[in-house]
Design a protein around this motif. Structure first.
Motif, PDB file in Angstrom:
ATOM      1  N   ASN A 184      12.924  80.464  10.547  1.00  0.00           N
ATOM      2  CA  ASN A 184      11.539  80.113  10.831  1.00  0.00           C
ATOM      3  C   ASN A 184      11.448  79.151  12.020  1.00  0.00           C
ATOM      4  OD1 ASN A 184       8.722  80.292  10.179  1.00  0.00           O
ATOM      5  ND2 ASN A 184       8.851  78.234   9.346  1.00  0.00           N
ATOM      6  N   LEU A 185      12.327  78.154  12.060  1.00  0.00           N
ATOM      7  CA  LEU A 185      12.319  77.203  13.180  1.00  0.00           C
ATOM      8  C   LEU A 185      12.686  77.895  14.494  1.00  0.00           C
ATOM      9  CD1 LEU A 185      13.866  73.988  11.593  1.00  0.00           C
ATOM     10  CD2 LEU A 185      11.584  74.227  12.576  1.00  0.00           C
ATOM     11  N   ILE A 186      13.614  78.839  14.439  1.00  0.00           N
ATOM     12  CA  ILE A 186      13.976  79.598  15.638  1.00  0.00           C
ATOM     13  C   ILE A 186      12.762  80.372  16.128  1.00  0.00           C
ATOM     14  CG2 ILE A 186      15.354  81.562  16.466  1.00  0.00           C
ATOM     15  CD1 ILE A 186      17.595  80.499  14.539  1.00  0.00           C
ATOM     16  N   LYS A 187      12.089  81.029  15.216  1.00  0.00           N
ATOM     17  CA  LYS A 187      10.909  81.825  15.565  1.00  0.00           C
ATOM     18  C   LYS A 187       9.789  80.935  16.117  1.00  0.00           C
ATOM     19  CE  LYS A 187       7.377  84.734  13.471  1.00  0.00           C
ATOM     20  NZ  LYS A 187       6.826  85.186  12.199  1.00  0.00           N
ATOM     21  N   LEU A 188       9.490  79.832  15.426  1.00  0.00           N
ATOM     22  CA  LEU A 188       8.383  78.976  15.833  1.00  0.00           C
ATOM     23  C   LEU A 188       8.646  78.211  17.125  1.00  0.00           C
ATOM     24  CD1 LEU A 188       7.321  77.577  12.341  1.00  0.00           C
ATOM     25  CD2 LEU A 188       6.108  79.273  13.727  1.00  0.00           C
ATOM     26  N   SER A 189       9.904  77.860  17.364  1.00  0.00           N
ATOM     27  CA  SER A 189      10.231  77.110  18.573  1.00  0.00           C
ATOM     28  C   SER A 189      10.464  78.029  19.775  1.00  0.00           C
ATOM     29  CB  SER A 189      11.469  76.239  18.353  1.00  0.00           C
ATOM     30  OG  SER A 189      12.619  77.036  18.181  1.00  0.00           O
ATOM     31  N   GLY A 190      10.851  79.272  19.491  1.00  0.00           N
ATOM     32  CA  GLY A 190      11.145  80.207  20.572  1.00  0.00           C
ATOM     33  C   GLY A 190      12.470  79.925  21.255  1.00  0.00           C
ATOM     34  N   LEU A 215      10.914  69.243  22.685  1.00  0.00           N
ATOM     35  CA  LEU A 215       9.476  69.408  22.441  1.00  0.00           C
ATOM     36  C   LEU A 215       9.191  70.735  21.745  1.00  0.00           C
ATOM     37  CD1 LEU A 215       8.129  67.901  25.774  1.00  0.00           C
ATOM     38  CD2 LEU A 215       7.734  66.993  23.464  1.00  0.00           C
ATOM     39  N   ARG A 216       9.875  71.809  22.149  1.00  0.00           N
ATOM     40  CA  ARG A 216       9.696  73.112  21.486  1.00  0.00           C
ATOM     41  C   ARG A 216      10.065  73.016  20.006  1.00  0.00           C
ATOM     42  NH1 ARG A 216       9.123  77.439  25.262  1.00  0.00           N
ATOM     43  NH2 ARG A 216       9.600  78.953  23.661  1.00  0.00           N
ATOM     44  N   LEU A 217      11.191  72.362  19.704  1.00  0.00           N
ATOM     45  CA  LEU A 217      11.605  72.207  18.306  1.00  0.00           C
ATOM     46  C   LEU A 217      10.597  71.371  17.518  1.00  0.00           C
ATOM     47  CD1 LEU A 217      15.435  71.693  18.790  1.00  0.00           C
ATOM     48  CD2 LEU A 217      14.366  73.514  17.440  1.00  0.00           C
ATOM     49  N   CYS A 218      10.158  70.275  18.095  1.00  0.00           N
ATOM     50  CA  CYS A 218       9.215  69.388  17.407  1.00  0.00           C
ATOM     51  C   CYS A 218       7.877  70.074  17.165  1.00  0.00           C
ATOM     52  CB  CYS A 218       9.016  68.089  18.207  1.00  0.00           C
ATOM     53  SG  CYS A 218      10.478  67.033  18.259  1.00  0.00           S
ATOM     54  N   ILE A 219       7.384  70.766  18.184  1.00  0.00           N
ATOM     55  CA  ILE A 219       6.115  71.485  18.037  1.00  0.00           C
ATOM     56  C   ILE A 219       6.279  72.619  17.026  1.00  0.00           C
ATOM     57  CG2 ILE A 219       4.486  73.014  19.237  1.00  0.00           C
ATOM     58  CD1 ILE A 219       4.929  71.163  21.730  1.00  0.00           C
ATOM     59  N   GLY A 220       7.376  73.361  17.140  1.00  0.00           N
ATOM     60  CA  GLY A 220       7.639  74.456  16.197  1.00  0.00           C
ATOM     61  C   GLY A 220       7.726  73.977  14.756  1.00  0.00           C
ATOM     62  N   THR A 268       0.782  75.885  18.190  1.00  0.00           N
ATOM     63  CA  THR A 268       2.098  76.524  18.247  1.00  0.00           C
ATOM     64  C   THR A 268       2.670  76.340  19.653  1.00  0.00           C
ATOM     65  OG1 THR A 268       1.223  78.637  18.998  1.00  0.00           O
ATOM     66  CG2 THR A 268       1.367  78.301  16.589  1.00  0.00           C
ATOM     67  N   VAL A 269       3.936  76.679  19.827  1.00  0.00           N
ATOM     68  CA  VAL A 269       4.547  76.608  21.153  1.00  0.00           C
ATOM     69  C   VAL A 269       3.825  77.564  22.101  1.00  0.00           C
ATOM     70  CG1 VAL A 269       6.657  77.085  22.473  1.00  0.00           C
ATOM     71  CG2 VAL A 269       6.797  75.836  20.305  1.00  0.00           C
ATOM     72  N   ILE A 270       3.506  78.740  21.628  1.00  0.00           N
ATOM     73  CA  ILE A 270       2.799  79.719  22.465  1.00  0.00           C
ATOM     74  C   ILE A 270       1.436  79.180  22.878  1.00  0.00           C
ATOM     75  CG2 ILE A 270       1.700  82.007  22.470  1.00  0.00           C
ATOM     76  CD1 ILE A 270       4.082  82.933  20.679  1.00  0.00           C
ATOM     77  N   ASP A 271       0.676  78.650  21.926  1.00  0.00           N
ATOM     78  CA  ASP A 271      -0.642  78.104  22.247  1.00  0.00           C
ATOM     79  C   ASP A 271      -0.542  76.872  23.149  1.00  0.00           C
ATOM     80  OD1 ASP A 271      -1.990  80.092  20.873  1.00  0.00           O
ATOM     81  OD2 ASP A 271      -2.093  78.942  19.011  1.00  0.00           O
ATOM     82  N   THR A 272       0.512  76.100  22.975  1.00  0.00           N
ATOM     83  CA  THR A 272       0.751  74.948  23.843  1.00  0.00           C
ATOM     84  C   THR A 272       0.988  75.419  25.270  1.00  0.00           C
ATOM     85  OG1 THR A 272       1.655  73.638  22.028  1.00  0.00           O
ATOM     86  CG2 THR A 272       2.260  72.961  24.269  1.00  0.00           C
ATOM     87  N   ASN A 273       1.803  76.454  25.425  1.00  0.00           N
ATOM     88  CA  ASN A 273       2.055  76.986  26.764  1.00  0.00           C
ATOM     89  C   ASN A 273       0.799  77.581  27.388  1.00  0.00           C
ATOM     90  OD1 ASN A 273       4.679  76.185  27.190  1.00  0.00           O
ATOM     91  ND2 ASN A 273       5.565  78.032  26.290  1.00  0.00           N
ATOM     92  N   LEU A 274      -0.036  78.196  26.576  1.00  0.00           N
ATOM     93  CA  LEU A 274      -1.312  78.712  27.092  1.00  0.00           C
ATOM     94  C   LEU A 274      -2.213  77.571  27.570  1.00  0.00           C
ATOM     95  CD1 LEU A 274      -2.087  81.525  24.479  1.00  0.00           C
ATOM     96  CD2 LEU A 274      -1.451  81.822  26.896  1.00  0.00           C
ATOM     97  N   LEU A 296       0.452  67.985  26.383  1.00  0.00           N
ATOM     98  CA  LEU A 296       1.412  68.143  25.293  1.00  0.00           C
ATOM     99  C   LEU A 296       1.040  67.268  24.096  1.00  0.00           C
ATOM    100  CD1 LEU A 296       4.683  68.232  27.415  1.00  0.00           C
ATOM    101  CD2 LEU A 296       3.770  70.112  26.014  1.00  0.00           C
ATOM    102  N   SER A 297       0.585  66.061  24.351  1.00  0.00           N
ATOM    103  CA  SER A 297       0.168  65.167  23.257  1.00  0.00           C
ATOM    104  C   SER A 297      -1.015  65.751  22.493  1.00  0.00           C
ATOM    105  CB  SER A 297      -0.214  63.788  23.816  1.00  0.00           C
ATOM    106  OG  SER A 297       0.903  63.171  24.406  1.00  0.00           O
ATOM    107  N   VAL A 298      -1.969  66.292  23.222  1.00  0.00           N
ATOM    108  CA  VAL A 298      -3.131  66.924  22.570  1.00  0.00           C
ATOM    109  C   VAL A 298      -2.678  68.120  21.735  1.00  0.00           C
ATOM    110  CG1 VAL A 298      -5.252  68.233  23.016  1.00  0.00           C
ATOM    111  CG2 VAL A 298      -4.809  66.110  24.273  1.00  0.00           C
ATOM    112  N   ALA A 299      -1.783  68.918  22.288  1.00  0.00           N
ATOM    113  CA  ALA A 299      -1.280  70.087  21.561  1.00  0.00           C
ATOM    114  C   ALA A 299      -0.583  69.672  20.269  1.00  0.00           C
ATOM    115  CB  ALA A 299      -0.330  70.888  22.452  1.00  0.00           C
ATOM    116  N   ILE A 300       0.218  68.608  20.346  1.00  0.00           N
ATOM    117  CA  ILE A 300       0.923  68.124  19.149  1.00  0.00           C
ATOM    118  C   ILE A 300      -0.081  67.599  18.132  1.00  0.00           C
ATOM    119  CG2 ILE A 300       2.485  66.315  18.298  1.00  0.00           C
ATOM    120  CD1 ILE A 300       3.981  66.684  21.069  1.00  0.00           C
ATOM    121  N   ASN A 301      -1.048  66.835  18.584  1.00  0.00           N
ATOM    122  CA  ASN A 301      -2.057  66.292  17.666  1.00  0.00           C
ATOM    123  C   ASN A 301      -2.908  67.381  17.037  1.00  0.00           C
ATOM    124  OD1 ASN A 301      -1.354  63.578  17.860  1.00  0.00           O
ATOM    125  ND2 ASN A 301      -2.624  63.266  19.670  1.00  0.00           N
ATOM    126  N   ARG A 302      -3.106  68.479  17.744  1.00  0.00           N
ATOM    127  CA  ARG A 302      -3.903  69.599  17.220  1.00  0.00           C
ATOM    128  C   ARG A 302      -3.041  70.600  16.458  1.00  0.00           C
ATOM    129  NH1 ARG A 302      -7.123  71.977  22.074  1.00  0.00           N
ATOM    130  NH2 ARG A 302      -7.746  73.442  20.463  1.00  0.00           N
TER     131      ARG A 302
END
Length: 144
Positions: A55-61, A83-88, A127-133, A118-124
């Motif tokens: 799951n962590l591999i999938k969520l972090s990419g 950051l990818r791992l933490c967000i995932g 996902t990693v994909i949505d963060t990149n978007l 990135l801070s806003v993405a983490i607070n919200r």
């Protein structure tokens, strides 16, 4: 301890204004003393323990073999991988900051456009994909 960490600690301590905050800070300070690096800290978190590796591999990419090398402590991931791992994993901003500090990477800086996003993405809890978007929307480099 470098100047950045001293400044960060000073800022944190200057915001403590109640006994509840004192207890929270002291608990966090005691917990972080037990970890020598990012891998030890990250995989000790309850939020991370509750998730499977797949799951962590999938969520972090993050690529599977690289993920396991990080987990075993054979690789020291860069800032974006952390950051990818933490967000995932769905970590909080505070946990993410601690992870970055443990890895001796730059923490998220409130005057840097990319770090603000990135801070806003983490607070919200994006996902990693949505963060990149979101980063792309503001013409900032995606998490690699």
């Amino acid at each position: 301890m470098n100047d950045r960490r001293i400044k960060n600690q000073t800022e944190i301590l200057s915001q403590i204004d109640s006994e509840i905050e004192i207890e929270k800070y002291m608990k966090k300070a005691n917990e972080s003393e037990y970890y020598d690096n990012f891998s030890e800290y990250f995989w000790s978190l309850d939020t991370v323990k509750c998730q499977t590796d797949s799951n962590l591999i999938k969520l972090s990419g993050i690529e599977k073999s690289y993920y396991y090398q990080i987990k075993k402590g054979k690789r020291n991931p860069g800032r974006d991988k952390i950051l990818r791992l933490c967000i995932g994993a769905g970590l909080t901003l505070q946990e993410t900051t601690s992870a970055l500090e443990m890895s001796e990477c730059a923490i998220l800086y409130s005057r840097n456009r990319r770090d603000i996003i990135l801070s806003v993405a983490i607070n919200r809890h994006l996902t990693v994909i949505d963060t990149n978007l979101l980063l792309d929307k503001y013409k900032e480099k995606p998490l690699m």
